[in-house]
Structure formats: structure tokens, C-alpha cells
Write an enzyme that holds these catalytic residues in place. Sequence first.
Site, PDB file in Angstrom:
ATOM      1  N   LYS A 101      -5.374  -8.095  -4.995  1.00  0.00           N
ATOM      2  CA  LYS A 101      -5.270  -9.288  -4.546  1.00  0.00           C
ATOM      3  C   LYS A 101      -5.391 -10.557  -5.388  1.00  0.00           C
ATOM      4  O   LYS A 101      -5.912 -10.422  -6.500  1.00  0.00           O
ATOM      5  CB  LYS A 101      -6.472  -9.813  -3.732  1.00  0.00           C
ATOM      6  CG  LYS A 101      -6.405  -9.046  -2.282  1.00  0.00           C
ATOM      7  CD  LYS A 101      -7.675  -9.382  -1.412  1.00  0.00           C
ATOM      8  CE  LYS A 101      -7.340  -8.865  -0.093  1.00  0.00           C
ATOM      9  NZ  LYS A 101      -6.853  -7.533  -0.030  1.00  0.00           N
ATOM     10  N   ASP A 135      -0.862  -8.318  -2.808  1.00  0.00           N
ATOM     11  CA  ASP A 135      -1.489  -8.732  -1.200  1.00  0.00           C
ATOM     12  C   ASP A 135      -1.209 -10.005  -1.100  1.00  0.00           C
ATOM     13  O   ASP A 135      -1.530 -10.943  -1.976  1.00  0.00           O
ATOM     14  CB  ASP A 135      -2.830  -8.115  -1.227  1.00  0.00           C
ATOM     15  CG  ASP A 135      -3.116  -6.566  -0.966  1.00  0.00           C
ATOM     16  OD1 ASP A 135      -1.992  -5.790  -0.799  1.00  0.00           O
ATOM     17  OD2 ASP A 135      -4.036  -6.108  -1.075  1.00  0.00           O
ATOM     18  N   GLN A 165       3.461 -11.851   6.046  1.00  0.00           N
ATOM     19  CA  GLN A 165       2.725 -11.907   6.983  1.00  0.00           C
ATOM     20  C   GLN A 165       3.566 -12.295   8.227  1.00  0.00           C
ATOM     21  O   GLN A 165       4.044 -13.613   8.414  1.00  0.00           O
ATOM     22  CB  GLN A 165       1.503 -12.647   7.043  1.00  0.00           C
ATOM     23  CG  GLN A 165       0.414 -12.133   5.767  1.00  0.00           C
ATOM     24  CD  GLN A 165      -0.540 -12.821   5.561  1.00  0.00           C
ATOM     25  OE1 GLN A 165      -1.654 -12.365   5.630  1.00  0.00           O
ATOM     26  NE2 GLN A 165      -0.161 -14.040   4.866  1.00  0.00           N
ATOM     27  N   ARG A 186       6.303  -5.470   1.687  1.00  0.00           N
ATOM     28  CA  ARG A 186       5.397  -4.863   2.617  1.00  0.00           C
ATOM     29  C   ARG A 186       5.339  -6.228   3.785  1.00  0.00           C
ATOM     30  O   ARG A 186       5.000  -7.322   3.652  1.00  0.00           O
ATOM     31  CB  ARG A 186       3.927  -4.400   2.235  1.00  0.00           C
ATOM     32  CG  ARG A 186       2.990  -4.187   3.524  1.00  0.00           C
ATOM     33  CD  ARG A 186       1.612  -4.082   3.203  1.00  0.00           C
ATOM     34  NE  ARG A 186       1.261  -3.256   1.937  1.00  0.00           N
ATOM     35  CZ  ARG A 186       0.216  -3.228   1.164  1.00  0.00           C
ATOM     36  NH1 ARG A 186      -0.484  -4.563   1.381  1.00  0.00           N
ATOM     37  NH2 ARG A 186       0.066  -2.654   0.074  1.00  0.00           N
ATOM     38  N   LYS A 189       1.571  -8.036  10.256  1.00  0.00           N
ATOM     39  CA  LYS A 189       1.220  -8.956  11.143  1.00  0.00           C
ATOM     40  C   LYS A 189       0.441  -9.949  10.749  1.00  0.00           C
ATOM     41  O   LYS A 189       0.756 -11.284  10.818  1.00  0.00           O
ATOM     42  CB  LYS A 189       0.380  -8.286  12.458  1.00  0.00           C
ATOM     43  CG  LYS A 189       1.265  -7.410  13.301  1.00  0.00           C
ATOM     44  CD  LYS A 189       0.842  -7.080  14.665  1.00  0.00           C
ATOM     45  CE  LYS A 189       1.575  -6.040  15.400  1.00  0.00           C
ATOM     46  NZ  LYS A 189       1.051  -5.536  16.575  1.00  0.00           N
ATOM     47  N   GLY A 190      -0.685  -9.921   9.759  1.00  0.00           N
ATOM     48  CA  GLY A 190      -1.550 -10.731   9.547  1.00  0.00           C
ATOM     49  C   GLY A 190      -2.938 -10.608   9.874  1.00  0.00           C
ATOM     50  O   GLY A 190      -3.163 -10.390  10.937  1.00  0.00           O
ATOM     51  N   ALA A 191      -3.839 -11.143   9.155  1.00  0.00           N
ATOM     52  CA  ALA A 191      -5.286 -10.708   9.480  1.00  0.00           C
ATOM     53  C   ALA A 191      -6.224 -11.943   8.964  1.00  0.00           C
ATOM     54  O   ALA A 191      -7.420 -11.709   8.954  1.00  0.00           O
ATOM     55  CB  ALA A 191      -5.979  -9.648   8.803  1.00  0.00           C
ATOM     56  N   ARG A 290     -12.462  -7.820   8.057  1.00  0.00           N
ATOM     57  CA  ARG A 290     -11.128  -8.062   8.697  1.00  0.00           C
ATOM     58  C   ARG A 290     -10.795  -6.609   9.260  1.00  0.00           C
ATOM     59  O   ARG A 290     -10.100  -6.997  10.244  1.00  0.00           O
ATOM     60  CB  ARG A 290     -10.069  -8.338   7.384  1.00  0.00           C
ATOM     61  CG  ARG A 290     -10.418  -9.757   6.898  1.00  0.00           C
ATOM     62  CD  ARG A 290      -9.316  -9.968   6.130  1.00  0.00           C
ATOM     63  NE  ARG A 290      -9.141  -9.387   4.891  1.00  0.00           N
ATOM     64  CZ  ARG A 290      -9.769  -9.831   3.723  1.00  0.00           C
ATOM     65  NH1 ARG A 290     -10.482 -10.677   3.588  1.00  0.00           N
ATOM     66  NH2 ARG A 290      -9.435  -9.000   2.541  1.00  0.00           N
ATOM     67  N   ARG A 291     -11.312  -5.686   9.089  1.00  0.00           N
ATOM     68  CA  ARG A 291     -10.782  -4.456   9.998  1.00  0.00           C
ATOM     69  C   ARG A 291     -11.574  -4.595  11.256  1.00  0.00           C
ATOM     70  O   ARG A 291     -10.787  -4.147  12.255  1.00  0.00           O
ATOM     71  CB  ARG A 291     -11.362  -3.408   9.099  1.00  0.00           C
ATOM     72  CG  ARG A 291     -10.754  -3.102   7.781  1.00  0.00           C
ATOM     73  CD  ARG A 291      -9.137  -2.684   7.743  1.00  0.00           C
ATOM     74  NE  ARG A 291      -8.387  -3.763   7.974  1.00  0.00           N
ATOM     75  CZ  ARG A 291      -8.323  -4.748   7.022  1.00  0.00           C
ATOM     76  NH1 ARG A 291      -8.802  -4.683   5.685  1.00  0.00           N
ATOM     77  NH2 ARG A 291      -7.430  -5.874   7.316  1.00  0.00           N
TER      78      ARG A 291
END
Length: 310
Positions: A101, A135, A165, A186, A189-191, A290-291
Site C-alpha cells: 500500500k 494496492d 476499483q 488488478r 470491485k472495491g472495499a 474490510r474483510r
Amino acid sequence: MEIGIRLFRSVILGLAGNPAAAALSRKYGMKLGASRFVAGQTRDEALNRAQELNTQKLVVTMDHLGEGVRTDIEADGYRTEYCSLITAMKERGIKGNVSLKPTQMGLALHEERTYARIRAIVQTAAGCGMFVRLDMEDSPYTDKTLRIVSKLRAEGLMNVGPVIQAYLRRSDHDLKSLTSSRVNVRLVKGAYKEPARIAYPKREDVDSNFKRLIRSRLDSGVYTAIATHDEKIIDWVKSYVKRRCIPHSAFEFQMLYGIRTPLQLSLAEQGYTVRSYVPYGTMWYPYFVRRLAERPANVGFVVRSLLKRR
């Protein structure tokens, strides 16, 4: 239902930056259920797990968790860890690359110093024949992250690429530019929690845009990583590439460590390249939250884990 899911994600994501919640998570450590999604708190633990995944026909992208650093000393430490990680992966013969990141390298502090740290990592990776994925974080860092990728490639460091994203309205434009430069991307969808003026608030709109971006990249022939656990999207990709005679070598599926593992293994057995995102480190709390936000069922897993320990 859609409103309920958005409210759930909003509440959960609000905890990601909550200092009290983060302190509580550190106190109880991996007992909160993070061990399902985090491969370990040390480099060796994560490398051991990566080797196991390789034996199961999965390649990896390793991520040393950390973001939003507050000092240059912290950022320098992360840079050193990544260079050591890359060297260790090479020595162990691990099939994979690394993800990082930009805020972990100090992007919220100083863009040029961040660039120098990321450049050092990308150079180390180039010497080991390895790719580095930057990322994509929340929207204030989108332009800066893309700028870093462009600058590195202008210097001849081609072993680097960003994440795009699908929930951001700008992503179609960004992807066209990256595709014209043949940048490895990559797609996700985005989080992150973003305002409706810059991001699609409805899940069906995000899914539709995700498919449009995937289709655009697959048709371009530029190598693409498709990161999703959505089996409907995966089945759609499989049908699309078969219909268009797109070789498996033109793309890969990516999924997170600990999520849909049987599906990952099944796709690998079918001959698709499947890359598992393997995070490690002590700064796992924001990633873990986030998961939980991505899939309500993950909260149920955590609750069950806690009850079993009582």
C-alpha cells in the site's frame, strides 16, 4: 436488502479507523478470528504458508500489512521489510510476487520520499524477476498512486502495476489509459467507503461496471488479474474467454487467503492461474475489518470462533 447491506458496510468500515477498536483487537490478537484471513504475524510464518499454497498449485502475492504510517521512520521500516521479503521469497523459490500500500510507504506524508521507497522495492523485485502490485486505497490517493506507477515505468521499471476499483466512476477512463500503455492491472470491485458522487452506491451498478472493465481488458490482450470471490462473475469470465478463444495465459484469478479456498483449488485444477493474496504482520486490524465489511457471513465466522473459545 440493498440498504441494509450498505448500512452494514458503513458501520463496519467506520470501525477500521477507530483507535479504541484497534487497541481492543491488538489486545486479543488473532483470537478475534483474524487468523482465518492473515497468514501469520511474522515473515517466516507467512513464507511457510506461501510454500504450502504453492504445493497446492496456487501462486501468491505477499503483503506485509500496514497503512497510513505517521513517520518517515515507520515507512523506512516497511521498505526494508519488503526488500527482505522479496529476497527471502527468491531464496525459498516461492512462486509469487508482492503487494504493498502506498500509504504504508508514507504517501500521506510526502510523495517524493514515498516514490523513492517504492522505487527501491521495485528495483529489488526486478533483480529477483518479481512483480510489485501497488494496492489502490481510498480516493484521495488514486491519482498519486497512478502517478507513481507511471513514473516508475518511465524509468524502465516495468515490473509494477496498480489496482483499479470498479466502484469508482472514474475507473473506465483510468483503465483505458493503463491499457494503452500495456500496464498489468488488478481489477477489483472495491472495499472502501466513498461518497456516491465518485462511486457507484448500488451493488448491481458496481457488478455491471466490473464486467465492463473485465471485458475491455480481456479483449485488449493485456495481461490482467481478475480479483473476485463472486462465483457468478468467475463463471461469466470462464464462459466469456471460452467464447472469445482467449487463452488462460492472458489473465489470472486472484482471491484472498482464507476465503473461498475450495474454489481457488478447483480453478487451479482446471488449469487457470490462481493467485492467493497472502497478508501477514501485526498491523492486521484495518485489513481484517474490510474483510468483514465485504461479506456479512465473515462476521458470523468471527462470532462462532469467539464462542468456541469461551
